[in-house]
Scaffold this motif. Structure first.
Motif, short mmCIF file in Angstrom:
data_model
loop_
_atom_site.label_atom_id
_atom_site.label_comp_id
_atom_site.label_asym_id
_atom_site.label_seq_id
_atom_site.Cartn_x
_atom_site.Cartn_y
_atom_site.Cartn_z
N PRO A 64 30.89 12.57 -35.74
CA PRO A 64 31.99 11.66 -35.44
C PRO A 64 31.57 10.20 -35.70
O PRO A 64 30.41 9.84 -35.47
CB PRO A 64 32.23 11.88 -33.94
CG PRO A 64 31.73 13.26 -33.68
CD PRO A 64 30.57 13.45 -34.60
N VAL A 92 38.59 12.39 -31.86
CA VAL A 92 37.52 13.10 -31.14
C VAL A 92 38.00 13.49 -29.73
O VAL A 92 38.69 12.72 -29.06
CB VAL A 92 36.28 12.18 -31.04
CG1 VAL A 92 35.23 12.79 -30.11
CG2 VAL A 92 35.70 11.94 -32.43
N TRP A 117 31.57 8.02 -29.14
CA TRP A 117 32.50 8.91 -29.86
C TRP A 117 33.83 9.08 -29.13
O TRP A 117 34.87 9.28 -29.76
CB TRP A 117 31.87 10.30 -30.06
CG TRP A 117 30.70 10.31 -31.00
CD1 TRP A 117 30.34 9.32 -31.88
CD2 TRP A 117 29.74 11.35 -31.16
NE1 TRP A 117 29.21 9.68 -32.56
CE2 TRP A 117 28.82 10.94 -32.14
CE3 TRP A 117 29.55 12.60 -30.55
CZ2 TRP A 117 27.73 11.72 -32.54
CZ3 TRP A 117 28.48 13.39 -30.96
CH2 TRP A 117 27.58 12.95 -31.94
#
Ligand SMILES: CC(C)[C@H](C(=O)O)[C@@H](O)C(=O)O
Ligand code: SF4
Length: 471
Positions: free
Chosen positions: A124, A239, A266
């Protein structure tokens, strides 16, 4: 601070320099390499006397040209000379420049877009590039990922940067709950059927809404993989916990304190609530049916219970001509039910659908069943050696083999005719790949794009069927 989309956030975090006309230099965190689009890039470096700027950000694997049948002599023994040279050259280049390569025989070798996420090499928040249009796949992890050309591969090797212009923001919002038997592949085919292959042109395409929140990370990869078939170079999913769980423990993922810090960073990788998109398309997920492509472009796709279009019902003469040509190439009659299309070949594989969940789903349909006598060849080709190993540990290979499938070694295989696996002229193939262009799977071959479950059910019936009757 104004609200940002996920794409805005990823873009802003990677700008090295931006000119007044919008041209920008962006930093690249990861480059994935395969044998088809890297040879000239390495040759360019060699001629200029350059070395890769950050060697360990590059990761190579061979996929397009590798045979999927057992080959004891390794790359050197590939029969086709072009394929052999490509695969051998990648190995030589990787060794010369010190880049890690998963070569033939390495359990980690496989299709570049399966290998990257599987290894945790795609994370990510990263910018990820590869000389391959289906690099959009990696956006499923909240990475800014897109394909580049060979001269750009060389540029990234040499400088770790890429010249780009920012794209526009597009949101595909699919809410509701998918019906049983309706898969991520059906979702993305239905999206392309609705917006067309130019629908996402010039946009980074984010997939949002309940359907994608409910979807596994592998399913999100299937969807992002085909963003390019919807005209967008970039596909994205924000995410969430599933992403983090997917990445945790993978070989290239951060460890210890780095992991904890990474997870905190993230979790911000999603579009802000009030972020504004240049284009929004909303689809009711509960209405999506299993899809089958009938023509020679991914937008020529229909519900399995539909009928092949009739050009005379099309007012636009250009579109009518397109339908007519596609029908001719595909050997189909206007108005015939999709379910009457015969299936001669079945291909379960490609970077769209060759992960473990795809194989579990197809095997669930095939368990205790046999493929039709009418099917001439049915292939299952794992996306990587690790997928293959996992499937074998679960006994899935036996289910496929008992049903009459051939259980192969990892590679792009019959997704495109760049290796020994080719679809013969005039034959219809139920294929889990992403492109159905003329000649894509072999000269004169007729590709029908479907989900792994639909491919498995078609293999049993010898023609297209609604997988929901087989669950
Ligand atoms: C060979 C490669 C450059 C190509 C791509 O860019 O996508 C291939 O992977 C494909 O799927 O057509
Ligand atoms: S599996 Fe098919 S679509 Fe994917 S990288 Fe290989 S050739 Fe391209």
């Amino acid at each position: 601070m104004s609200a940002k989309t996920l794409y805005d956030k990823l873009w802003d975090a990677h700008i090295v320099r931006q000119e007044d006309d919008g041209t920008a230099l962006i930093y690249i965190d990861r480059q994935l390499l395969h044998e088809v689009t890297s040879p000239q890039a390495f040759e360019g470096l060699r001629l200029a006397g350059r070395k890769p700027w950050r060697i360990d950000t590059n990761l190579a694997t061979c996929d397009h040209n590798v045979p999927t049948t057992e080959l004891t002599g390794g790359a050197e023994s590939i029969v086709d000379p072009v394929s052999r040279i490509q695969v051998v050259t990648l190995g030589m280049n990787a060794r010369e420049f010190g880049i890690t390569e998963f070569g033939m025989g390495d359990i980690r070798q496989g299709i570049v877009h399966v290998v990257g996420p599987e290894e945790g090499a795609t994370l990510p928040g990263m910018t990820v590039v590869c000389g391959d249009s289906h690099t959009a796949t990696h956006g499923a992890l909240g990475a800014l990922a897109h394909g580049i050309g060979t001269s750009e591969v060389e540029h990234v090797l040499a400088t770790q940067c890429l010249i780009q212009k920012k794209m526009k923001n597009m949101l595909i919002k699919v809410d509701g709950k998918l019906q049983p038997g309706v898969t991520p592949k059906d979702v993305v085919l239905a999206i392309i059927g609705k917006i067309g292959t130019a629908g996402g042109n010039g946009h980074a395409m984010e997939f949002g809404g309940q359907v994608f929140r409910d979807m596994s990370v592998e399913g999100r990869m299937t969807v992002c993989n085909m963003a390019i078939e919807a005209g967008a170079r970039v596909g994205l999913v924000g995410v969430d916990e599933k992403t983090v769980e997917y990445v945790q423990g993978r070989p290239y993922a951060p460890k210890g304190d780095d992991w904890d810090a990474a997870v905190i960073a993230w979790m911000d990788l999603k579009s802000d609530e009030d972020a504004v998109f240049d284009k929004v398309v909303e689809i009711d997920g509960s209405k999506i049916e299993p899809q089958v492509s009938w023509g020679t472009s991914p937008e020529m796709v229909l519900d399995v219970n539909g009928k092949v279009p009739n050009p005379s019902n099309e007012a636009d003469p250009v579109k009518a001509g397109g339908i007519e040509r596609a029908l001719k190439y595909m050997g189909l009659e206007a108005d015939m039910p999709i379910k009457d299309i015969p299936v001669d070949y079945v291909f379960i594989g490609s970077c769209t659908n060759s992960r473990i969940e795809d194989f579990r789903a197809a095997a669930a349909v095939l368990k205790g069943r046999k493929i039709s006598d009418k099917v001439e060849q049915a292939l299952v080709v794992p996306g990587s050696g690790l997928v293959k190993q996992q499937a074998e540990q679960e006994g899935l290979d036996k289910i496929f083999i008992e049903a009459g499938f051939e259980w192969r070694n990892p590679g792009c295989s019959m997704c495109l005719a760049m290796n020994a696996d080719k679809l013969p002229t005039g034959k219809h193939c139920a294929s889990t790949s992403n492109r159905n262009f003329e000649g894509r799977q072999g000269a004169g071959g007729r590709t029908h794009l479907v989900s792994p479950e639909m491919a498995a059910a078609a293999a049993v019936a010898g023609h297209f069927v609604d997988v929901r009757d087989y669950l």
